[in-house]
Scaffold this active site. Sequence first.
Site, PDB file in Angstrom:
ATOM      1  N   CYS A   1      13.381  10.384   7.279  1.00 33.67           N
ATOM      2  CA  CYS A   1      13.488  10.017   8.717  1.00 33.67           C
ATOM      3  C   CYS A   1      14.951  10.034   9.134  1.00 33.67           C
ATOM      4  O   CYS A   1      14.992  10.315  10.325  1.00 33.67           O
ATOM      5  CB  CYS A   1      12.778   8.640   8.775  1.00 33.67           C
ATOM      6  SG  CYS A   1      13.557   7.532   7.433  1.00 33.67           S
TER       7      CYS A   1
ATOM      8  N   LYS B   1       0.835  -1.155  -0.197  1.00 26.73           N
ATOM      9  CA  LYS B   1      -0.120  -0.054  -0.126  1.00 26.73           C
ATOM     10  C   LYS B   1       0.827   1.257   0.007  1.00 26.73           C
ATOM     11  O   LYS B   1       1.659   1.617   0.964  1.00 26.73           O
ATOM     12  CB  LYS B   1      -0.556   0.062   1.168  1.00 26.73           C
ATOM     13  CG  LYS B   1      -2.008   1.238   1.069  1.00 26.73           C
ATOM     14  CD  LYS B   1      -2.600   1.269   2.231  1.00 26.73           C
ATOM     15  CE  LYS B   1      -1.855   2.686   3.299  1.00 26.73           C
ATOM     16  NZ  LYS B   1      -1.739   3.940   2.586  1.00 26.73           N
TER      17      LYS B   1
ATOM     18  N   GLU C   1      10.278  14.754  15.785  1.00 23.33           N
ATOM     19  CA  GLU C   1      10.503  14.867  14.610  1.00 23.33           C
ATOM     20  C   GLU C   1       9.714  15.996  13.664  1.00 23.33           C
ATOM     21  O   GLU C   1       8.441  15.866  13.845  1.00 23.33           O
ATOM     22  CB  GLU C   1      10.186  13.511  13.890  1.00 23.33           C
ATOM     23  CG  GLU C   1      10.770  13.345  12.723  1.00 23.33           C
ATOM     24  CD  GLU C   1      10.557  11.721  12.204  1.00 23.33           C
ATOM     25  OE1 GLU C   1       9.835  11.258  12.544  1.00 23.33           O
ATOM     26  OE2 GLU C   1      11.505  11.474  11.469  1.00 23.33           O
TER      27      GLU C   1
END
Lengths: 295, 490
Positions: free
Chosen positions: B294, B186, B391
């Site tokens: 990331c 996905k 983050e």
Amino acid sequence: MSRLDVRKTYKLYIGGKFPRSESGRSYEVVSASGEFLANAAMGSRKDVRDAVVAARGALAGWAGATAYNRGQVLYRVAEVLEGRRAQFVDEVAASEGLTVRAAGAVVDAAIDRVVWYAGWTDKIAQVLGNLNPVAGPFFNVSAPEPTGVVGVLAPQGSSLLGLVSVVAPVIAAGNTAVVVTSAARPLPAVTFSEVLATSDVPGGVVNIVTAQTAEVATWLAAHRDVNAIDLTGVAGANGVDWAALEAEAAGNLKRVYRPALADGAPVEPDWNADPGLGRIRAFVETKTVWHPKGL
Amino acid sequence: MPKFEYAPAPESRAIVTIEKSYGLFIDGAFTRPKATFPTLNPADETVLAEVSQAGPKDVDKAVAAARRAYEGVWGRMSGAERGKYLFRIARILQERAREFAVLETLDNGKPIKETRDVDVPVAAAHFFYHAGWADKLEYAGLSASGADVPRPHGVVGQVIPWNFPLLMLAWKIAPALATGNTVVLKPAETTPLSALLFAEVCQQAELPAGVVNIITGDGRTGQALVEHPDVDKIAFTGSTEVGKAIARTIAGTSKKATLELGGKAANIVFDDAPLDQAVEGIVNGIFFNQGQVCCAGSRLLVQENVHDQVVAKLKRRLGTLRVGDPMDKNSDLGAINSKAQLDRITSLVEAGVAEGAERWSPECTLPAKGYWFPPTVLTGVSQTHRVATEEIFGPVLSVLTFRTPQEAVAKANNTAYGLSAGVWTEKGSRILWMADQLKAGVVWANTFNRFDPTSPFGGYKESGYGREGGRHGLEAYVTTAPSTLTGAAR
């Protein structure tokens, strides 16, 4: 008149010391045939937390020791185990209901297992690490490092061979451990802690808590300063839901070593089988370092 | 330093044909579009196409197709033949590279020079690398000599993020197929188009039907896939929050998982570092892909005595960055991927300023339409500020200082994450000492944001578990022993 023997008090092993449970509790440990063996300390949530603090404190020194040094210390564990062989044969025989001969074979296998892992310490990085030929002018190397503080639910059935089979790989790889012993058969583990204490294993590297597994396992699985958990000891533990423990472990994304399963239910592994590298692999992290090459 | 005036140099979008609407790619064919939602070009908010929201029944069909393909074809095929399919896919990606680059830039908003030079070629390289492993798994050191050849898990459910849509697809699909698994993947809700184009590549390569299935949708689709009882393994890249939810979902099952999650990397600059190179590394570390990475070097830890000098050089360099049309070959920074992400970046930066950080951005004119955020430097950040712990996933650099190597290590490791770190110094022994101390899965020394299919990638602590790429990445897609006998790592 025969001499009255001096009995041992079976206590916890935390940070290299032998405290009683902070809770003041103890429980009766009986042999496989139901005879009273000893009163063991009944470790509590707070004892587990103290053990985690000790394990965290010992981590930098143990992880930072040379692999050669860790191998020598583990071999020393085997030496001291061998020297106390008779004592372990008695305790294993009583705990597990084995004949002296069968218990002797178990103790021998446990000693040999420690020797096996002692020899692994300085090969792990060579077997699990490598250079990577990246498409560019870079030096690039991957090597395993210890995961950190590992919570270990020791097997319920195999009180010595099973115990060393789960503890040795954890510390061989440079981790420190908080071990919850077999609830019903804790005595060989306590005596094993005396071996650790006299084998140059730094205090805090292995911490051993005798306890009811169902009572303390949740706190260990949920503890935010524990990096990984080995759920082997859920097999045969009363009132323990390993799925719930794994779900608790997700709170800080602990690495989880799942129990062996037969038809979906946890079972204790065959401790005489070749251990393989699975238990070392489970408790290391691969670090990859890049550096440019150039003039 | 004055910015050179460049004439616009837009890449042509004529090379790519975008359908009006897309169905799901299940069992080798596209379904009829239904329950569609739009995917936007974040640079101008125009609708690129409508894609389908896969529901639980669609997930069932995709997983069933993957199961049939695993049991009927792929799981039985020799490694050599599997490998040749992967080589074919790699070649087709190379042949259609520009098409993928343009489509990715349109759907994601990142500059064409990045999709052209990084995303697409590295994606092709991943297929090429793993193709070679398919018939060599017994040499990968994953099982003891004499033991069984590593075996695939079966059906793998893969959920990927929007920051590197095609590259993350390659990171997931290439090792899964090389090891003999079949896949239901996905793509992210906001960036589905390159995955749907990849489905066409699978058709061109004549990959057997059902080996790769692509289902589009939002988080509900991902959840249905993760929870599906006939999925043997989950591979997820995304937020730590969702990663924890997945870890809870699979608790107590025999499902395996690899999780590549968030990060808050320290990029550590010592006073003896080659500062001009370090500044380039800092810029690459946090402004590559608009910082939506990331492993971005989002915390600059600079030795106190060179702080002012480094910040001055950095500001001067940022003054030369070109922010604008992602399709322009001269653009350094493109658009933020979505309104939601832009809002998150904006609110975190505002929180940083409210907590006492000083905000600076170079002068730049942002387009009137689309989702844009200027390259931003926050100085005077302390460790407790949200911009130092959370983050941001945007073009925002938080600057902190240190005096000693020990302090740098303590500050760098003072995070729940552990994905990556950077070190800049000319002293070799210090690099190696720092590399040992940093709790991060990837350490870049005197470089940053380098990726290669042969190099394992993945984090410590709450950055997830498992590695992707290299020999280590194979481990997550195979089993070497019957877990009923020994127990096993999740």
